[in-house]
Design a protein around this motif. Sequence first.
Motif, PDB file in Angstrom:
ATOM      1  N   MET A 207      31.220  43.828  66.753  1.00 49.09           N
ATOM      2  CA  MET A 207      31.726  42.567  67.257  1.00 49.09           C
ATOM      3  C   MET A 207      31.700  42.570  68.786  1.00 49.09           C
ATOM      4  N   SER A 208      31.514  41.428  69.343  1.00 46.98           N
ATOM      5  CA  SER A 208      31.501  41.297  70.804  1.00 46.98           C
ATOM      6  C   SER A 208      32.864  40.850  71.310  1.00 46.98           C
ATOM      7  N   ARG A 209      33.048  41.002  72.574  1.00 49.22           N
ATOM      8  CA  ARG A 209      34.312  40.672  73.223  1.00 49.22           C
ATOM      9  C   ARG A 209      34.403  39.188  73.562  1.00 49.22           C
ATOM     10  N   LEU A 210      35.639  38.731  73.779  1.00 45.82           N
ATOM     11  CA  LEU A 210      35.894  37.433  74.381  1.00 45.82           C
ATOM     12  C   LEU A 210      36.310  37.696  75.817  1.00 45.82           C
ATOM     13  N   LEU A 211      35.844  36.852  76.719  1.00 45.02           N
ATOM     14  CA  LEU A 211      36.175  36.984  78.135  1.00 45.02           C
ATOM     15  C   LEU A 211      36.996  35.773  78.544  1.00 45.02           C
ATOM     16  N   SER A 212      38.171  36.036  79.079  1.00 47.24           N
ATOM     17  CA  SER A 212      39.074  34.979  79.523  1.00 47.24           C
ATOM     18  C   SER A 212      38.999  34.847  81.036  1.00 47.24           C
ATOM     19  N   ILE A 213      39.089  33.590  81.493  1.00 49.55           N
ATOM     20  CA  ILE A 213      38.962  33.310  82.913  1.00 49.55           C
ATOM     21  C   ILE A 213      40.091  32.393  83.353  1.00 49.55           C
ATOM     22  N   ASP A 214      40.862  32.862  84.323  1.00 47.12           N
ATOM     23  CA  ASP A 214      41.898  32.038  84.957  1.00 47.12           C
ATOM     24  C   ASP A 214      41.343  31.633  86.323  1.00 47.12           C
ATOM     25  N   TYR A 215      40.657  30.494  86.348  1.00 40.85           N
ATOM     26  CA  TYR A 215      39.921  30.040  87.526  1.00 40.85           C
ATOM     27  C   TYR A 215      40.875  29.383  88.511  1.00 40.85           C
ATOM     28  N   GLY A 216      40.879  29.885  89.725  1.00 39.53           N
ATOM     29  CA  GLY A 216      41.748  29.331  90.760  1.00 39.53           C
ATOM     30  C   GLY A 216      40.957  28.932  91.983  1.00 39.53           C
ATOM     31  N   GLN A 217      41.609  28.255  92.878  1.00 41.68           N
ATOM     32  CA  GLN A 217      40.942  27.786  94.091  1.00 41.68           C
ATOM     33  C   GLN A 217      40.491  28.947  94.971  1.00 41.68           C
ATOM     34  N   LYS A 218      41.319  29.995  95.062  1.00 38.21           N
ATOM     35  CA  LYS A 218      41.000  31.149  95.915  1.00 38.21           C
ATOM     36  C   LYS A 218      40.580  32.378  95.120  1.00 38.21           C
ATOM     37  N   ARG A 219      41.288  32.629  94.014  1.00 37.39           N
ATOM     38  CA  ARG A 219      41.055  33.823  93.208  1.00 37.39           C
ATOM     39  C   ARG A 219      40.857  33.419  91.752  1.00 37.39           C
ATOM     40  N   THR A 220      40.115  34.268  91.032  1.00 35.17           N
ATOM     41  CA  THR A 220      39.891  34.048  89.609  1.00 35.17           C
ATOM     42  C   THR A 220      40.211  35.343  88.873  1.00 35.17           C
ATOM     43  N   GLY A 221      41.118  35.234  87.916  1.00 33.38           N
ATOM     44  CA  GLY A 221      41.517  36.385  87.121  1.00 33.38           C
ATOM     45  C   GLY A 221      40.702  36.462  85.837  1.00 33.38           C
ATOM     46  N   PHE A 222      40.446  37.684  85.398  1.00 29.27           N
ATOM     47  CA  PHE A 222      39.675  37.912  84.180  1.00 29.27           C
ATOM     48  C   PHE A 222      40.426  38.839  83.237  1.00 29.27           C
ATOM     49  N   ALA A 223      40.274  38.575  81.948  1.00 27.96           N
ATOM     50  CA  ALA A 223      40.791  39.457  80.905  1.00 27.96           C
ATOM     51  C   ALA A 223      39.742  39.511  79.807  1.00 27.96           C
ATOM     52  N   VAL A 224      39.828  40.517  78.967  1.00 26.81           N
ATOM     53  CA  VAL A 224      38.818  40.710  77.931  1.00 26.81           C
ATOM     54  C   VAL A 224      39.493  41.278  76.684  1.00 26.81           C
ATOM     55  N   THR A 225      38.893  40.996  75.542  1.00 25.38           N
ATOM     56  CA  THR A 225      39.384  41.599  74.306  1.00 25.38           C
ATOM     57  C   THR A 225      38.688  42.933  74.095  1.00 25.38           C
ATOM     58  N   ASP A 226      39.246  43.711  73.210  1.00 24.31           N
ATOM     59  CA  ASP A 226      38.536  44.882  72.730  1.00 24.31           C
ATOM     60  C   ASP A 226      37.422  44.363  71.810  1.00 24.31           C
ATOM     61  N   PRO A 227      36.440  45.194  71.461  1.00 20.75           N
ATOM     62  CA  PRO A 227      35.344  44.701  70.621  1.00 20.75           C
ATOM     63  C   PRO A 227      35.795  44.126  69.275  1.00 20.75           C
ATOM     64  N   ALA A 228      36.899  44.612  68.726  1.00 18.45           N
ATOM     65  CA  ALA A 228      37.405  44.095  67.451  1.00 18.45           C
ATOM     66  C   ALA A 228      38.246  42.821  67.623  1.00 18.45           C
ATOM     67  N   ARG A 229      38.458  42.427  68.867  1.00 17.59           N
ATOM     68  CA  ARG A 229      39.222  41.216  69.214  1.00 17.59           C
ATOM     69  C   ARG A 229      40.662  41.258  68.691  1.00 17.59           C
ATOM     70  N   ILE A 230      41.288  42.396  68.876  1.00 16.66           N
ATOM     71  CA  ILE A 230      42.678  42.551  68.446  1.00 16.66           C
ATOM     72  C   ILE A 230      43.633  42.337  69.604  1.00 16.66           C
ATOM     73  N   ILE A 231      43.280  42.840  70.764  1.00 17.36           N
ATOM     74  CA  ILE A 231      44.199  42.766  71.907  1.00 17.36           C
ATOM     75  C   ILE A 231      43.454  42.350  73.175  1.00 17.36           C
ATOM     76  N   ALA A 232      44.161  41.618  74.009  1.00 15.74           N
ATOM     77  CA  ALA A 232      43.617  41.199  75.306  1.00 15.74           C
ATOM     78  C   ALA A 232      44.113  42.159  76.377  1.00 15.74           C
ATOM     79  N   THR A 233      43.236  42.479  77.311  1.00 14.41           N
ATOM     80  CA  THR A 233      43.569  43.383  78.403  1.00 14.41           C
ATOM     81  C   THR A 233      43.076  42.785  79.713  1.00 14.41           C
ATOM     82  N   GLY A 234      43.919  42.883  80.728  1.00 13.50           N
ATOM     83  CA  GLY A 234      43.510  42.415  82.046  1.00 13.50           C
ATOM     84  C   GLY A 234      42.322  43.215  82.543  1.00 13.50           C
TER      85      GLY A 234
END
Length: 141
Positions: free
Chosen positions: A1-28
């Motif tokens: 399985m592939s990961r999901l990539l989360s994006i918190d897009y901001g005006q100055k900074r953008t934060g990213f988080a990702v799941t593990d390959p099994a998509r059980i937990i999100a990690t910064g």
Amino acid sequence: MSRLLSIDYGQKRTGFAVTDPARIIATGLTTVPTAGALDFVRDYIAREPVAGFVLGKPMQTNGKPSENLRRVEAFARKLSLAFPDIPLVLWDERFTSVMAHRTMLEAGLGRMKRRDKALVDEISATIILQSYMEAQRTHGV
């Protein structure tokens, strides 16, 4: 399985988080200057397979779009053009900054660390992704 990539897009900074390959937990993952956000995504995808993007949708507490929504939607278009085969979901990000600060307090982080806006953005991206995954499991969203 592939990961999901989360994006918190901001005006100055953008934060990213990702799941593990099994998509059980999100990690910064990290926070980057917003000007380099798309390049960061390109580099990340070159190293890791990504099945989908979860992009924070900034809304006001009353449910109306926030001032940053037009920038997020412009970034969403760029992301979709750059990666047309990777699905993108806009996900309500209301209260994620508040929850990120609360998480930092509960983790016992000191005042200076809690003022680290890059860390807040990374934690917010993690909260967005975890919220999305929970909704998928619970409601099949």
